[in-house]
Design an enzyme around this catalytic site. Structure first.
Site, PDB file in Angstrom:
ATOM      1  N   GLY A 208       0.821  -1.209   0.000  1.00 50.22           N
ATOM      2  CA  GLY A 208       0.000   0.000   0.000  1.00 50.22           C
ATOM      3  C   GLY A 208       0.847   1.247   0.000  1.00 50.22           C
ATOM      4  O   GLY A 208       2.056   1.195  -0.255  1.00 50.22           O
ATOM      5  N   ASN A 209       0.217   2.382   0.265  1.00 48.40           N
ATOM      6  CA  ASN A 209       0.970   3.635   0.350  1.00 48.40           C
ATOM      7  C   ASN A 209       0.345   4.521   1.423  1.00 48.40           C
ATOM      8  O   ASN A 209      -0.689   4.183   2.003  1.00 48.40           O
ATOM      9  CB  ASN A 209       1.024   4.324  -1.010  1.00 48.40           C
ATOM     10  CG  ASN A 209      -0.351   4.663  -1.532  1.00 48.40           C
ATOM     11  OD1 ASN A 209      -1.048   5.502  -0.974  1.00 48.40           O
ATOM     12  ND2 ASN A 209      -0.764   3.992  -2.609  1.00 48.40           N
TER      13      ASN A 209
END
Ligand SMILES: Cc1cc2nc3c(=O)[nH]c(=O)nc-3n(C[C@H](O)[C@H](O)[C@H](O)COP(=O)(O)O)c2cc1C
Length: 401
Positions: A208-209
């Protein structure tokens, strides 16, 4: 300085009690609020509540306090009129210019921005009469917030619910800040992506980020306050409240985000890609949790490319004249990398900002430069994310007109 004067019109819907929360938000944030309920509204919440919470007397009919000529004075002095909830009956009266009580008279005498927050059963909302009244009010410059979908009176669910009063307050705040300017995105459909995609590795892990979605949500709220129909494709933003009047489409991965954006973009006037979309995803998804093997290094994670949605929608526009805006989060050589990205993606505008562990992600503020395909550069100084959002919409509105 005088406090901004807000008229809170309350018509006779079951959601009238929620207007108490809106009233509180308005007064506590420094607005001078005069409540004008209809006679029907007083069946749901009494005059004593409105009067005590607003600190003003409450009148319903033009025959109350006649010496003060309230039927013209309240509207003339208002900086904003918000009707919440707005009944089907009130929308019809407003659209046709009827003036048989104090609120309808106020709507005719007000020259300030007007916001309606309709709430009613789905059948009443969808009826062609109501829809035509809403279209008339929007054409005349009023901001009519789309009702939310959810539980209605009794056991029914559907479209017609009053949006969260906190979110109606947000619309009011933005409309007040813009002053008497016309809602310049009225009649436009805009699509915004927000948040960060998650690419699953196994049932419990993902790549993810750090994107929180707050910039995309600020874009959605400002566009709605400027009259647009808004679709917000939201990737993993569960901590954020749905903005009032905005159609929120939740997604998880880059592939899901692409599908949702392409579908919504088919009839959109503008698409703003504010989401942080993963460039790569794991080549394989492990259906069971990946186990740690003793005395063995972990297997490397093989990645494959995700589709480049911004380049795709820029090259293949769903409508002639559709405006496409991208965001570029860079950690170094910010402007040089931004210019290269704008050329590569083929969008009309690219909002370039510097990101890092303590910059931009999750914060309430942002600072950016908007690069345009015509070569211009618009610096946006450090400030709230909604100020950057308004600059983006100014540039989009100029290109749409
Ligand atoms: C229990 C109850 C709930 C109602 N809820 C709504 C509503 O949510 N929305 C609506 O448009 N009308 C609703 N109505 C109908 C309105 O009260 C009715 O149309 C009334 O004439 C509206 O008057 P006003 O627009 O002057 O406030 C409701 C009526 C009752 C008895």
């Amino acid at each position: 300085m005088d406090k901004p004067k807000v008229v809170l019109g309350v018509s006779g819907g079951i959601a009238a009690y929620k207007a108490c929360e809106l009233l509180r938000r308005l007064t506590e944030s420094g607005h001078d609020v005069r409540v004008v309920p209809t006679a029907s509204a007083l069946h749901f919440v009494g005059a004593a509540t409105w009067s005590a919470l607003s600190g003003h007397p409450v009148a319903t009919e033009v025959w109350d306090d006649v010496h003060e000529v309230l039927h013209v004075r309240i509207g003339q002095h208002a900086d904003l009129v918000v009707v919440a909830p707005a009944t089907a009956d009130m929308l019809a009266k407003a659209a046709h210019g009827l003036a048989d009580d104090l609120l309808t008279n106020t709507l005719l005498t007000a020259r300030c921005p007007v916001v309606f927050a309709p709430a009613m059963h789905t059948e009443m909302w969808e009826h062609p009469a109501t829809q035509e009244n809403v279209a008339t009010l929007r054409r005349r410059g009023a901001v009519v917030i789309e009702p939310a979908v959810g539980r209605l009176t009794g056991v029914d669910t559907g479209k017609g619910r009053l949006p969260d009063p906190v979110e109606i307050f947000e619309v009011c705040r933005r409309v007040l800040a813009r002053g008497v300017r016309e809602p310049d995105l009225a009649g436009r459909h805009v699509v915004i992506s927000a948040g960060g995609t998650r690419e699953p590795l196994d049932p419990v892990r993902f790549l993810g980020n750090r994107s929180s979605g707050k910039q995309g949500y600020a874009l959605a709220r400002t566009a709605a306050a400027r009259g647009a129909r808004v679709t917000l494709v939201a990737a993993n933003t569960s901590g954020l409240a749905d903005p009032a009047g905005v159609d929120v489409v939740p997604v998880g991965t880059a592939v899901q985000l692409r599908e949702a954006v392409l579908k919504a973009a088919a009839d959109a006037d503008a698409v703003v890609m504010a989401a942080a979309v993963a460039d790569f995803r794991p080549a394989a998804y492990a259906p069971g949790k990946i186990k740690k093997k003793d005395d063995q290094d972990p297997d490397p994670i093989a990645l494959v490319r995700n589709p480049d949605i911004l380049a795709e929608i820029s090259a293949d526009r769903a409508r002639p004249g559709q405006v496409i805006v991208g965001f570029a989060a860079e950690t170094d050589d910010v402007l040089a990398n931004g210019r290269k990205k704008l050329a590569r993606k083929g969008c009309d505008l690219l909002v370039v900002n510097e990101v890092g562990e303590r910059k931009t992600f999750g914060s309430e503020e942002n600072e950016a430069v908007v690069l345009a395909a015509d070569g211009s550069e618009i610096p946006v100084p450090h400030g709230p994310k909604e100020a950057l959002a308004d600059t983006v919409w100014d540039l989009v509105a100029a290109r749409l007109s």
